[in-house]
Design a protein around this motif. Sequence first.
Motif, PDB file in Angstrom:
ATOM      1  N   ILE A  28       0.840  -1.207   0.000  1.00 41.24           N
ATOM      2  CA  ILE A  28       0.000   0.000   0.000  1.00 41.24           C
ATOM      3  C   ILE A  28       0.871   1.251   0.000  1.00 41.24           C
ATOM      4  N   ALA A  29       1.926   1.245   0.810  1.00 38.29           N
ATOM      5  CA  ALA A  29       2.795   2.417   0.907  1.00 38.29           C
ATOM      6  C   ALA A  29       3.480   2.725  -0.416  1.00 38.29           C
ATOM      7  N   LEU A  30       3.915   1.685  -1.143  1.00 39.03           N
ATOM      8  CA  LEU A  30       4.581   1.915  -2.421  1.00 39.03           C
ATOM      9  C   LEU A  30       3.631   2.529  -3.443  1.00 39.03           C
ATOM     10  N   LEU A  35       2.105   7.652  -5.909  1.00 36.85           N
ATOM     11  CA  LEU A  35       1.060   8.572  -6.363  1.00 36.85           C
ATOM     12  C   LEU A  35       1.190   9.928  -5.676  1.00 36.85           C
ATOM     13  N   ILE A  36       1.349   9.912  -4.358  1.00 32.98           N
ATOM     14  CA  ILE A  36       1.465  11.177  -3.619  1.00 32.98           C
ATOM     15  C   ILE A  36       2.760  11.894  -3.978  1.00 32.98           C
ATOM     16  N   THR A  97       2.893   4.911   6.284  1.00 29.45           N
ATOM     17  CA  THR A  97       4.224   4.791   5.688  1.00 29.45           C
ATOM     18  C   THR A  97       4.284   5.441   4.314  1.00 29.45           C
ATOM     19  N   ALA A  98       3.143   5.550   3.628  1.00 26.27           N
ATOM     20  CA  ALA A  98       3.120   6.156   2.297  1.00 26.27           C
ATOM     21  C   ALA A  98       3.623   7.594   2.328  1.00 26.27           C
ATOM     22  N   THR A  99       3.446   8.292   3.428  1.00 25.13           N
ATOM     23  CA  THR A  99       3.929   9.675   3.509  1.00 25.13           C
ATOM     24  C   THR A  99       5.459   9.716   3.435  1.00 25.13           C
ATOM     25  N   TYR A 100       6.110   8.767   4.094  1.00 21.60           N
ATOM     26  CA  TYR A 100       7.572   8.722   4.068  1.00 21.60           C
ATOM     27  C   TYR A 100       8.080   8.244   2.709  1.00 21.60           C
ATOM     28  N   VAL A 101       7.357   7.317   2.092  1.00 24.73           N
ATOM     29  CA  VAL A 101       7.722   6.896   0.741  1.00 24.73           C
ATOM     30  C   VAL A 101       7.611   8.074  -0.218  1.00 24.73           C
ATOM     31  N   ALA A 102       6.540   8.849  -0.094  1.00 22.22           N
ATOM     32  CA  ALA A 102       6.328   9.990  -0.981  1.00 22.22           C
ATOM     33  C   ALA A 102       7.432  11.033  -0.832  1.00 22.22           C
ATOM     34  N   GLU A 103       7.809  11.334   0.408  1.00 23.72           N
ATOM     35  CA  GLU A 103       8.847  12.332   0.619  1.00 23.72           C
ATOM     36  C   GLU A 103      10.218  11.827   0.179  1.00 23.72           C
ATOM     37  N   THR A 104      10.475  10.540   0.395  1.00 25.67           N
ATOM     38  CA  THR A 104      11.734   9.968  -0.079  1.00 25.67           C
ATOM     39  C   THR A 104      11.796  10.013  -1.596  1.00 25.67           C
ATOM     40  N   LEU A 105      10.692   9.673  -2.241  1.00 28.93           N
ATOM     41  CA  LEU A 105      10.647   9.709  -3.703  1.00 28.93           C
ATOM     42  C   LEU A 105      10.779  11.140  -4.214  1.00 28.93           C
ATOM     43  N   ARG A 106      10.150  12.077  -3.520  1.00 21.97           N
ATOM     44  CA  ARG A 106      10.244  13.479  -3.950  1.00 21.97           C
ATOM     45  C   ARG A 106      11.683  13.981  -3.878  1.00 21.97           C
ATOM     46  N   SER A 107      12.405  13.563  -2.838  1.00 21.75           N
ATOM     47  CA  SER A 107      13.806  13.972  -2.749  1.00 21.75           C
ATOM     48  C   SER A 107      14.618  13.359  -3.887  1.00 21.75           C
ATOM     49  N   GLY A 108      14.261  12.125  -4.287  1.00 23.11           N
ATOM     50  CA  GLY A 108      14.944  11.516  -5.429  1.00 23.11           C
ATOM     51  C   GLY A 108      14.613  12.203  -6.732  1.00 23.11           C
ATOM     52  N   VAL A 135      11.657  10.475 -15.386  1.00 14.96           N
ATOM     53  CA  VAL A 135      12.053  10.948 -14.057  1.00 14.96           C
ATOM     54  C   VAL A 135      12.057   9.825 -13.020  1.00 14.96           C
ATOM     55  N   LEU A 136      10.931   9.108 -12.873  1.00 14.58           N
ATOM     56  CA  LEU A 136      10.817   8.112 -11.808  1.00 14.58           C
ATOM     57  C   LEU A 136      11.846   6.986 -11.904  1.00 14.58           C
ATOM     58  N   PRO A 137      12.151   6.454 -13.093  1.00  9.06           N
ATOM     59  CA  PRO A 137      13.179   5.398 -13.125  1.00  9.06           C
ATOM     60  C   PRO A 137      14.524   5.852 -12.578  1.00  9.06           C
ATOM     61  N   GLN A 138      14.910   7.093 -12.878  1.00 16.59           N
ATOM     62  CA  GLN A 138      16.182   7.602 -12.354  1.00 16.59           C
ATOM     63  C   GLN A 138      16.077   7.920 -10.873  1.00 16.59           C
ATOM     64  N   ALA A 139      14.935   8.473 -10.457  1.00 16.43           N
ATOM     65  CA  ALA A 139      14.754   8.808  -9.046  1.00 16.43           C
ATOM     66  C   ALA A 139      14.739   7.559  -8.187  1.00 16.43           C
ATOM     67  N   ALA A 140      14.126   6.485  -8.692  1.00 16.51           N
ATOM     68  CA  ALA A 140      14.038   5.251  -7.913  1.00 16.51           C
ATOM     69  C   ALA A 140      15.421   4.692  -7.609  1.00 16.51           C
ATOM     70  N   ARG A 141      16.350   4.803  -8.563  1.00 18.94           N
ATOM     71  CA  ARG A 141      17.705   4.290  -8.332  1.00 18.94           C
ATOM     72  C   ARG A 141      18.419   5.060  -7.229  1.00 18.94           C
TER      73      ARG A 141
END
Length: 216
Positions: A28-30, A35-36, A97-108, A135-141
């Motif tokens: 769910i968090a991922l 999305l967020i 946990t989705a909030t922390y995933v979102a912020e981590t992804l945003r920083s990436g 964007v997302l493929p590079q951010a995920a790495r």
Amino acid sequence: MNQIFDYPDLWRDALVGTLILFFGGAAIALVLGFLIGAMRVSPIPVARAVGAVYVNWIRNTPLTLVLFFFAFAVPLLVPVPRGSYLVLAVCGLGIYTATYVAETLRSGINTVPVGQAEAARALGMPFTQVMGLVVLPQAARSVIPPMMSVFIALLKNTTVAAGFSVVNLGNIRANMSEQGENQMVTILIVMAVFVVLVLLLAWLQRVLERRWQVAR
């Protein structure tokens, strides 16, 4: 080790409960976090506002209160089958946990050069394709280590659900106490189990880092 061999069913149910909480909450968090996170960097002001409100509201609320809401408020708002605390706990952990995933992804996402997104838009790509293909493929790495830290925190947070009648490693101490077993030994065994699980997540992080580093 007699505690484990004498009560295998209790330990099995506790471990299974912890794993369900972890993997269900992580899924769910991922999904929600991606999305967020996309909404947080969206060019649409309303989407950015909704993402910001969600992150700041949920992240600044203690996890215990979030689980309280799902355990006692949600059943009053929607029809929920009796005894479904495990499902409600999974939802609460995932949404929190989705909030922390979102912020981590945003920083990436912020580490990806702006010129790449601008070049993609210049080719006529809409925002969804720019995010999904460029964007997302590079951010995920770049966010693998902090993202794994988020999931390690999620694994530890599963013990909070023990206070809401959800069977997991967080409440097996009470069960062992009812059987007259030494509580200190139980706590040490639980600690060892969590150390093993965290080491497995750390191993997965190294595997992903090596694989994606080659993919660059």
